[in-house]
Design an enzyme around this catalytic site. Structure first.
Site, short mmCIF file in Angstrom:
data_model
loop_
_atom_site.label_atom_id
_atom_site.label_comp_id
_atom_site.label_asym_id
_atom_site.label_seq_id
_atom_site.Cartn_x
_atom_site.Cartn_y
_atom_site.Cartn_z
N SER A 87 -3.61 -19.00 4.37
CA SER A 87 -3.61 -18.10 4.84
C SER A 87 -2.50 -17.51 5.03
CB SER A 87 -5.28 -17.59 5.98
OG SER A 87 -6.14 -18.10 5.25
N THR A 189 -4.81 -14.96 8.89
CA THR A 189 -3.52 -14.36 9.87
C THR A 189 -4.04 -14.73 10.85
OG1 THR A 189 -3.81 -12.62 8.16
CG2 THR A 189 -3.66 -11.73 10.26
N THR A 207 0.55 -13.04 6.85
CA THR A 207 -0.23 -13.65 6.01
C THR A 207 0.03 -13.52 4.61
OG1 THR A 207 -3.55 -12.86 5.95
CG2 THR A 207 -1.14 -10.95 5.67
N ARG A 217 -2.33 -5.57 -4.56
CA ARG A 217 -3.24 -5.67 -2.73
C ARG A 217 -2.11 -5.43 -2.01
NH1 ARG A 217 -5.35 -8.68 1.84
NH2 ARG A 217 -7.11 -6.92 2.11
N VAL A 218 -2.46 -5.09 -0.62
CA VAL A 218 -2.41 -5.39 0.26
C VAL A 218 -2.92 -4.63 1.71
CG1 VAL A 218 -0.44 -4.15 1.73
CG2 VAL A 218 0.44 -4.55 -0.19
N GLY A 219 -3.35 -5.53 2.00
CA GLY A 219 -4.06 -5.77 3.36
C GLY A 219 -3.38 -5.14 4.61
N ASP A 220 -4.80 -5.01 6.18
CA ASP A 220 -3.78 -4.39 6.57
C ASP A 220 -2.95 -4.77 7.81
OD1 ASP A 220 -5.72 -6.76 7.29
OD2 ASP A 220 -5.77 -5.93 9.00
N THR A 240 -7.47 -9.28 12.86
CA THR A 240 -7.58 -10.30 11.38
C THR A 240 -8.94 -9.96 10.94
OG1 THR A 240 -8.00 -12.82 10.79
CG2 THR A 240 -8.71 -12.17 12.54
N GLY A 241 -8.77 -10.47 9.40
CA GLY A 241 -11.04 -10.11 8.35
C GLY A 241 -9.91 -9.09 7.10
N GLY A 243 -9.33 -6.60 6.16
CA GLY A 243 -8.11 -5.64 5.93
C GLY A 243 -8.45 -4.32 4.83
N1 ASP Z 1 -5.77 -9.28 7.22
C1 ASP Z 1 -5.91 -10.05 5.81
C2 ASP Z 1 -5.84 -9.15 4.78
O1 ASP Z 1 -7.28 -8.37 4.89
C3 ASP Z 1 -6.58 -10.90 5.89
C4 ASP Z 1 -7.35 -12.09 7.18
O2 ASP Z 1 -6.87 -11.95 8.25
O3 ASP Z 1 -7.80 -13.25 6.47
O4 ASP Z 1 -5.40 -9.37 4.18
#
Ligand code: ASP
Length: 327
Positions: A87, A189, A207, A217-220, A240-241, A243
């Site tokens: 990840s 992450t 991450t 795609r871009v997350g948090d 984490t998680g 996003g």
């Molecule tokens: N937070 C990360 C994202 O959304 C992914 C993750 O933590 O698993 O890109």
């Protein structure tokens, strides 16, 4: 005495001191000088998930008197280089087209921020993010521009898709079900917060994002205030998680602001998670936060069980499952 004032006093007293109890002078509301014992909990590092090598590496920087910023960069690089971590960095799972695209950000004690998003072929996005922060007039570089900047700065381009991640992606392509549902046990992450011997806080987040995400795609994680926020007067938080859910609630900024209002890191993380779960169905995704305040006190909390944080204090790693909303 107000809690915030207490934290400020404690922090000032802790400056330059590794561990141990210290007696400080403190003016009470009655304007009397009172002696109170404070145990500054720094230097210290906390990271999302079970990442003992990363926290130990960061600790070693702090132990030698290094800055929290250096500790964060060195700690995050460990997971970026570890191909078994699918990840983060090299070996990260690709997007649905088979491209490994990395996101990272870093913040220093002065509130400076640098980030890269959707960057390919460079194993250490945390270090590129730091260079963006320190060597450019900008704070965030994306895609090809980020890669170009990294190469111009001396980073070597390489193929980040490992055999193991390529095989998994090929298997996934048989169904190509890319609904953005995250396996609650399956995302690593690295969000990391460190406080150094001077009581200065820095943070980083790195991450490869959600596995098989849509291209672009871009997350948090690389977005200031969502995946990470540091205010060296107050503390820091990282996530984490899923996003998308963190972005919608600007989670890390929220947690730091809650600490500013007097919540402990633990209380602030719990409130951050409540903001997400109160909005609806959270069965199919996980979000977790860790936070640290100016005296080195930490907290962590997740929606579902199964999330753990790793703390290194005094050279000892402690990985512990966090409390969760949905037991
Ligand atoms: N937070 C990360 C994202 O959304 C992914 C993750 O933590 O698993 O890109």
């Amino acid at each position: 005495m107000k809690r915030r004032k207490f934290i400020q006093n404690a922090t000032l007293t802790g400056a330059g001191v590794a561990v141990g109890a210290h007696v400080i002078s403190c003016t009470t509301e009655k304007k009397e000088k009172t002696k109170i014992a404070v145990v500054p909990e720094f230097p210290k590092v906390i990271a999302t998930w079970n990442v003992p090598n990363a926290t130990e590496t960061a600790w070693k920087v702090l132990e030698k008197g290094g800055s929290s910023l250096d500790a964060i960069e060195q700690g995050c690089r460990i997971e970026e280089a570890d191909e078994r971590n699918q990840s983060v960095g090299k070996g990260g799972r690709p997007d649905r087209d088979g491209n490994v695209t990395l996101d990272a950000c870093i913040m220093d004690k002065n509130g400076n921020y640098g980030a890269v998003v959707c960057m390919q072929h460079i194993k250490h996005p945390i270090s590129v993010a730091r260079k963006v922060m320190e060597d450019t007039p900008h704070v965030l570089l994306a895609g090809k521009g980020a890669e170009k900047f990294a190469i111009e700065s001396g980073f070597q381009p390489e193929d980040l898709l490992t055999e193991a991640s390529r095989k998994e992606w090929e298997k996934w392509r048989e169904t190509s079900n890319y609904a953005p549902v995250i396996n609650i046990e399956n995302h690593d992450t690295i969000g990391m917060l460190a406080i150094d011997k001077n009581g200065d806080i820095a943070g980083g987040c790195t991450t490869s994002g959600l596995a098989y995400k849509m291209a672009g795609r871009v997350g948090d994680s690389p977005i200031v205030g969502s995946g990470l926020f540091i205010d060296n007067e107050i503390g820091g938080a990282t996530a984490t998680g899923m996003g998308e859910e963190v972005l919608k609630t600007v989670g890390s900024f929220l947690i730091v602001e809650l600490m500013r209002q007097g919540r402990s890191p633990q209380e602030a993380c719990e409130e951050g998670i409540k903001r997400i779960v109160s909005k609806g169905n959270f069965d199919n995704f996980q979000v977790a936060y860790v936070a640290m305040n100016k005296s080195g006190e930490t907290g962590s909390y997740s929606i579902h069980s199964g999330f753990s944080a790793t703390i290194n204090h005094n050279g000892i790693n402690n990985n512990k499952e966090s409390m969760s909303f949905n037991k």
